[in-house]
Design a protein around this motif. Structure first.
Motif, mmCIF file in Angstrom:
data_model
loop_
_atom_site.group_PDB
_atom_site.id
_atom_site.type_symbol
_atom_site.label_atom_id
_atom_site.label_comp_id
_atom_site.label_asym_id
_atom_site.label_seq_id
_atom_site.Cartn_x
_atom_site.Cartn_y
_atom_site.Cartn_z
ATOM 1 N N LEU A 435 -24.902 24.790 -25.011
ATOM 2 C CA LEU A 435 -25.113 23.947 -23.839
ATOM 3 C C LEU A 435 -25.772 22.634 -24.242
ATOM 4 O O LEU A 435 -26.686 22.630 -25.079
ATOM 5 C CB LEU A 435 -26.006 24.694 -22.847
ATOM 6 C CG LEU A 435 -26.015 24.220 -21.393
ATOM 7 C CD1 LEU A 435 -24.650 24.433 -20.755
ATOM 8 C CD2 LEU A 435 -27.085 24.982 -20.617
ATOM 9 N N GLU A 436 -25.307 21.535 -23.633
ATOM 10 C CA GLU A 436 -25.928 20.242 -23.931
ATOM 11 C C GLU A 436 -27.389 20.208 -23.483
ATOM 12 O O GLU A 436 -27.812 20.951 -22.586
ATOM 13 C CB GLU A 436 -25.158 19.098 -23.276
ATOM 14 C CG GLU A 436 -25.093 19.116 -21.779
ATOM 15 C CD GLU A 436 -23.725 19.540 -21.263
ATOM 16 O OE1 GLU A 436 -23.315 19.047 -20.205
ATOM 17 O OE2 GLU A 436 -23.082 20.375 -21.937
ATOM 18 N N ALA A 437 -28.145 19.320 -24.121
ATOM 19 C CA ALA A 437 -29.585 19.269 -23.896
ATOM 20 C C ALA A 437 -29.941 19.024 -22.435
ATOM 21 O O ALA A 437 -30.914 19.572 -21.919
ATOM 22 C CB ALA A 437 -30.196 18.180 -24.785
ATOM 23 N N ILE A 512 -17.030 18.025 -20.921
ATOM 24 C CA ILE A 512 -17.708 16.760 -21.169
ATOM 25 C C ILE A 512 -19.039 16.767 -20.419
ATOM 26 O O ILE A 512 -19.110 17.221 -19.271
ATOM 27 C CB ILE A 512 -16.833 15.554 -20.735
ATOM 28 C CG1 ILE A 512 -17.448 14.249 -21.227
ATOM 29 C CG2 ILE A 512 -16.602 15.525 -19.228
ATOM 30 C CD1 ILE A 512 -16.495 13.063 -21.148
ATOM 31 N N PRO A 513 -20.115 16.332 -21.067
ATOM 32 C CA PRO A 513 -21.402 16.264 -20.371
ATOM 33 C C PRO A 513 -21.328 15.318 -19.180
ATOM 34 O O PRO A 513 -20.677 14.273 -19.240
ATOM 35 C CB PRO A 513 -22.360 15.728 -21.450
ATOM 36 C CG PRO A 513 -21.706 16.078 -22.748
ATOM 37 C CD PRO A 513 -20.238 15.969 -22.489
ATOM 38 N N GLY A 514 -21.990 15.678 -18.102
ATOM 39 C CA GLY A 514 -21.983 14.845 -16.912
ATOM 40 C C GLY A 514 -21.479 15.597 -15.705
ATOM 41 O O GLY A 514 -21.175 16.796 -15.770
ATOM 42 N N ARG A 515 -21.338 14.882 -14.603
ATOM 43 C CA ARG A 515 -20.918 15.493 -13.337
ATOM 44 C C ARG A 515 -19.554 14.973 -12.899
ATOM 45 O O ARG A 515 -19.292 14.822 -11.711
ATOM 46 C CB ARG A 515 -21.959 15.202 -12.251
ATOM 47 C CG ARG A 515 -23.282 15.935 -12.452
ATOM 48 C CD ARG A 515 -24.324 15.523 -11.444
ATOM 49 N NE ARG A 515 -25.495 16.386 -11.514
ATOM 50 C CZ ARG A 515 -25.786 17.368 -10.668
ATOM 51 N NH1 ARG A 515 -24.972 17.601 -9.647
ATOM 52 N NH2 ARG A 515 -26.862 18.098 -10.811
ATOM 53 N N PHE A 516 -18.692 14.680 -13.832
ATOM 54 C CA PHE A 516 -17.393 14.091 -13.491
ATOM 55 C C PHE A 516 -16.298 14.755 -14.303
ATOM 56 O O PHE A 516 -16.546 15.576 -15.190
ATOM 57 C CB PHE A 516 -17.404 12.584 -13.773
ATOM 58 C CG PHE A 516 -17.484 12.242 -15.247
ATOM 59 C CD1 PHE A 516 -16.340 11.940 -15.963
ATOM 60 C CD2 PHE A 516 -18.700 12.233 -15.915
ATOM 61 C CE1 PHE A 516 -16.402 11.637 -17.316
ATOM 62 C CE2 PHE A 516 -18.782 11.923 -17.260
ATOM 63 C CZ PHE A 516 -17.632 11.629 -17.967
ATOM 64 N N GLY A 517 -15.077 14.389 -13.994
ATOM 65 C CA GLY A 517 -13.927 14.807 -14.766
ATOM 66 C C GLY A 517 -13.010 13.615 -14.952
ATOM 67 O O GLY A 517 -13.160 12.582 -14.293
ATOM 68 N N LEU A 529 -20.534 21.565 -15.860
ATOM 69 C CA LEU A 529 -20.954 22.317 -14.677
ATOM 70 C C LEU A 529 -19.834 23.208 -14.146
ATOM 71 O O LEU A 529 -20.101 24.261 -13.553
ATOM 72 C CB LEU A 529 -21.424 21.363 -13.579
ATOM 73 C CG LEU A 529 -22.683 20.534 -13.891
ATOM 74 C CD1 LEU A 529 -22.988 19.589 -12.745
ATOM 75 C CD2 LEU A 529 -23.861 21.440 -14.162
ATOM 76 N N ALA A 530 -18.591 22.800 -14.343
ATOM 77 C CA ALA A 530 -17.467 23.603 -13.872
ATOM 78 C C ALA A 530 -17.329 24.901 -14.654
ATOM 79 O O ALA A 530 -16.729 25.863 -14.168
ATOM 80 C CB ALA A 530 -16.169 22.796 -13.949
#
Length: 800
Positions: A435-437, A512-517, A529-530
């Motif tokens: 998991l990313e930091a 990919i780290p973040g809240r997007f696709g 998160l997905a």
């Protein structure tokens, strides 16, 4: 002058030696010419709808650069000094946009000074007008103005350096040259005006603005100029067609990407330069044209980049000759940059995903790409895997696209994989093993009780109670790997059945780290998160919509981009909404099939609430502008409007069309839209022309002109109220009704359905056109109605 100077965004420039560098060197020495300073009165100058009146003041020109004067300054620093700009946008939506920022639908502003930069014939026209009017030269004032304004003018010239070089070298300078003004000393503050024949909408007016320490370029208005609308001038053609990309890329142990991009292209017009785009994170180390060394010129152009809403650099390639129309050219460009960054614990983030190599306007082309990277890493990318080998400490992966694609992406990590084949299509889902930091849980405080007494512990000091930091269990980034693979394979297969075969048959999903696709051809970047179990996401468990977004919607939306955006592309920024709305509604359509119509209605209700949410000035987010404004919707006034309007109102627009067409007609329309436009760009108007074919016979607004005018090109969400009564006796009853509309402009008018259920007969649906006056309608009935419902089934975006 102080405020005017502060508005300048001065860049630092670098260039290679060569013809472009030589012209750039001259530009960096730009200075005003005291010998070409005139006292002007009642001087008029126009570029289509841009009307400039230099009523009283001084006009000084720059010294020639590459044989052309490229700038001038007007100063009204005399008694009664004044100038005026008059602009009347030709379209209602653009007048409304202008009024949102300036409180007036037309621009009539007086100003005290302006800086002009141009590559067209503006200098020659202005000088001819000045001399024809008998204006006097004033060298003494020229020296004063040159001393005061040269540095300001030079900063603006530097801001447009790459465009100035491109135009000054172009044999089509008179056809493609631009005119720009920075106005100061006005009631509206400092702002920018540009007339640019290279653009599809040549006139643009806006202002640099700041909000919460973020810089914006607020576009007040942007429209096609009169001479282009009337056909007296034509927008210049696309300058080249890419034929083939071949890229050799190496990612070293420090994540530095070094690559050589070979691009074969065919110029469509004769030009002196070839313009490409490249991430600011990447620098060019060398270039060749047809095997011979060439110049690669790429300075920063901060103001120009801000105005065109891009953070990418423009790269100009020049050789010792012109690039002739129709004659293929082979470019070879070596470049390197840190486009990959560590996100912690063996997780990586690819930043410049679509522009890590030289590209332009994301045009379709075939690709062959070879990656060399550390063997301890996994790499996924666009295209079919041709081969994968190991050479010592390195892996070598070769890929080739089975069809033309708009751009080529890759991702990097340490992956666990799940692969499913279904209906001739293959889906491979990759999950990070760690998991990313940013998602690692923080240790928790835990109170430690004292140790209990023991027979052998009597007389010893026992441990006192205290607090210690205890590590929390980390979420598992592979928790939903198999579930995601099954869901995405099913979605990919079903969308293929609904819309047609996708451009690629293999789809790779990577985290990919973040809240997007982001959906690339054959490659989807999906938020970590997905992949997480919903209970382990850093999202409140009660936030059902956010949980549904990451569990159900995001991956389907990005899969849909294989058709919408990768198979079919938007013609212009004003058509971007269509790709995002189609992808989003396709995802919701899949969700509706699995979870029922109520789930779709809940999401649409959420979207409606977002659109009606108020900004700090009391206006709704939806009022920021129509969906066709694209990136312009993200402004200092409405930073969040772009996502809400493009994605959420765009989704509502498609839902309303589906309700008018019916499911069968809507699906057939989308299939034809995709299959007939595969590997081509499409406009909103083309979409309307196709959609009208699938309306049921006898539908109101049969060409969908009113629908598109209100919902696509306009703004407003109405409140509607229905009142009705019935007179007469069965079987000769007459129902009369009135629909009252509020909360929108007076000219707002849409068709809304009223459903009337009488007895066991099939419901009667009456479409009524609303207006600023109560809309009345009548329906003959044979039996008393059991119910009369306005807008059944959420067929219209209205306030609830």
């Amino acid at each position: 002058m102080r405020a005017f100077v502060l508005a300048v965004l001065a860049p630092a420039a670098l260039w290679a030696s060569g013809v472009a560098g030589d012209v750039a060197g001259e530009l960096r020495k730009a200075a005003l010419d005291p010998e070409e300073c005139y006292r002007v009165r009642d001087l008029r100058f126009a570029r289509d709808e841009l009307k400039v009146y230099l009523n009283d003041g001084f006009l000084i020109f720059s010294k020639p650069i590459h044989g052309q004067r490229v700038s001038a300054v007007f100063s009204g620093e005399v008694e009664g000094g004044d100038a005026e700009l008059l602009v009347m946008p030709p379209f209602v939506r653009e007048r409304k946009s202008l009024a949102r920022f300036t409180h007036s639908p037309n621009l009539d502003v007086h100003f005290q000074s302006n800086v002009m930069v141009f590559t067209d014939d503006s200098a020659a026209e202005l000088l001819a007008t000045v001399r024809a009017a008998g204006s006097k030269k004033n060298a003494e004032m020229g020296n004063l103005l040159a001393e005061k304004w040269t540095s300001v003018m030079a900063s603006f010239v530097a801001s447009f350096e790459v465009r100035l070089v491109e135009d000054l070298l172009s044999p089509r300078r008179k056809e493609v040259g631009f005119f720009y003004m920075a106005l100061g000393g006005s009631a509206l503050g400092n702002f920018d005006v540009i007339w640019d024949p290279r653009g599809s909408r040549q006139i643009s007016i806006g202002q640099v603005a700041f909000r919460n320490e973020r810089r914006y370029f607020d576009v007040w208005t942007n429209f096609e100029a009169n001479s282009f609308r009337m056909g007296r001038r034509k927008t210049p053609e696309m300058d080249f067609k890419p034929e083939q990309y071949s890229i050799d890329a190496t990612i070293d142990a420090d994540l530095l990407l070094k690559a050589v991009t070979r691009l074969r292209l065919t110029p469509l017009v004769t030009e002196r330069t070839i313009a490409l785009e490249l991430s600011q994170q990447v620098r060019v180390t060398s270039a060749k044209v047809d095997g011979a060394p060439a110049e690669a010129y790429s300075p920063e152009s901060l103001r120009a980049n801000l105005m065109r809403s891009s953070e990418n650099q423009i790269l100009l390639i020049t050789a010792d000759h012109e690039f002739a129309a129709g004659k293929p050219v082979d470019l070879e460009i070596a470049h390197e940059g840190k486009v990959i960054s560590p996100a912690g614990d063996g997780v990586y983030y690819v930043g410049a995903r679509g522009i890590w190599y030289p590209n332009r306007s994301l045009r379709f082309a075939p690709y062959e790409v070879t990656f060399r990277y550390p063997k301890g890493l996994d790499l996924v990318a666009t295209g079919d895997l041709v081969s994968e080998d190991t050479d010592g400490d390195w892996k070598i992966s070769r890929r080739k696209t089975p069809a033309p694609v708009r751009f080529f992406g890759f991702n990097l990590g340490n992956y666990q994989r799940a692969r499913i084949q279904k209906g001739g299509l293959t889906v491979e889902v990759c999950a990070n093993k760690k998991l990313e930091a940013a998602l690692q849980p923080t240790p928790k405080l835990m109170e430690m009780p004292p140790l209990p007494s023991t027979p052998w512990g009597r007389g010893r000091q026992q441990r006192a109670p205290g607090v210690v930091m205890m590590p929390s269990p980390a979420p598992d980034p592979t928790a939903r790997l198999k579930q995601l693979a099954a869901e995405i394979a099913g979605t990919f297969d079903e969308m293929a059945a609904r819309f047609g075969k996708p451009p690629v048959r293999t789809l790779t999903i990577s985290p990919i780290p973040g809240r997007f696709g982001q959906g690339f051809p054959g490659l989807v970047y999906l938020s970590t998160l997905a992949y997480l179990d919903p209970g382990q996401r850093p999202i409140a468990r009660t936030n059902n919509f956010q949980q549904m977004f990451f569990s159900e919607i995001l991956h389907a939306h990005e899969v849909a981009h294989q058709w919408w955006g990768n198979g079919v592309m938007p013609a212009d920024y004003q058509d971007d909404w269509l790709m995002e709305a189609l992808a989003n509604y396709s995802a919701l359509w899949m969700l509706e099939r699995r979870k029922g119509a109520r789930t779709l209605e809940t999401i649409l209700d959420e979207y409606r609430n977002d659109l009606l949410r108020k900004e700090t000035d009391g206006r709704t987010i939806e009022s920021a502008g129509p969906v066709t404004m694209g990136h312009r919707l993200s402004s200092s006034q409405s930073p969040n409007a772009w996502a809400a309007i493009v994605y959420e109102k765009g989704t509502w627009i498609l839902h309303m069309l589906r309700r008018r067409m019916g499911d069968e007609g809507f699906q057939k329309m989308l299939a034809e839209f995709y299959q007939s436009n595969l590997f081509h760009s499409v406009s909103t108007e083309q979409f309307r022309q196709l959609a009208q074919k699938y309306l049921p016979a006898g539908s109101p607004d049969p060409k969908l002109e009113n629908f598109f005018e209100q919902w696509v090109y306009g703004t407003g969400i109405p409140s509607l109220k229905l009142a009705w009564n019935v007179k007469g006796k069965a079987p000769k009853l007459r129902l009369t009704g009135t629909i009252t509309q509020t909360d929108v402009d007076e000219e707002f008018s849409v068709y809304v359905p009223v459903e009337i259920q009488a007895g066991k007969a099939k419901p009667v649906v009456k479409w009524v056109a609303t207006s600023n006056e109560p809309a009345q309608f009548e329906v003959s009935l044979s039996a008393m109605p059991a119910r009369v419902v306005l807008d059944p089934g959420n067929a219209t975006l209205v306030r609830k």
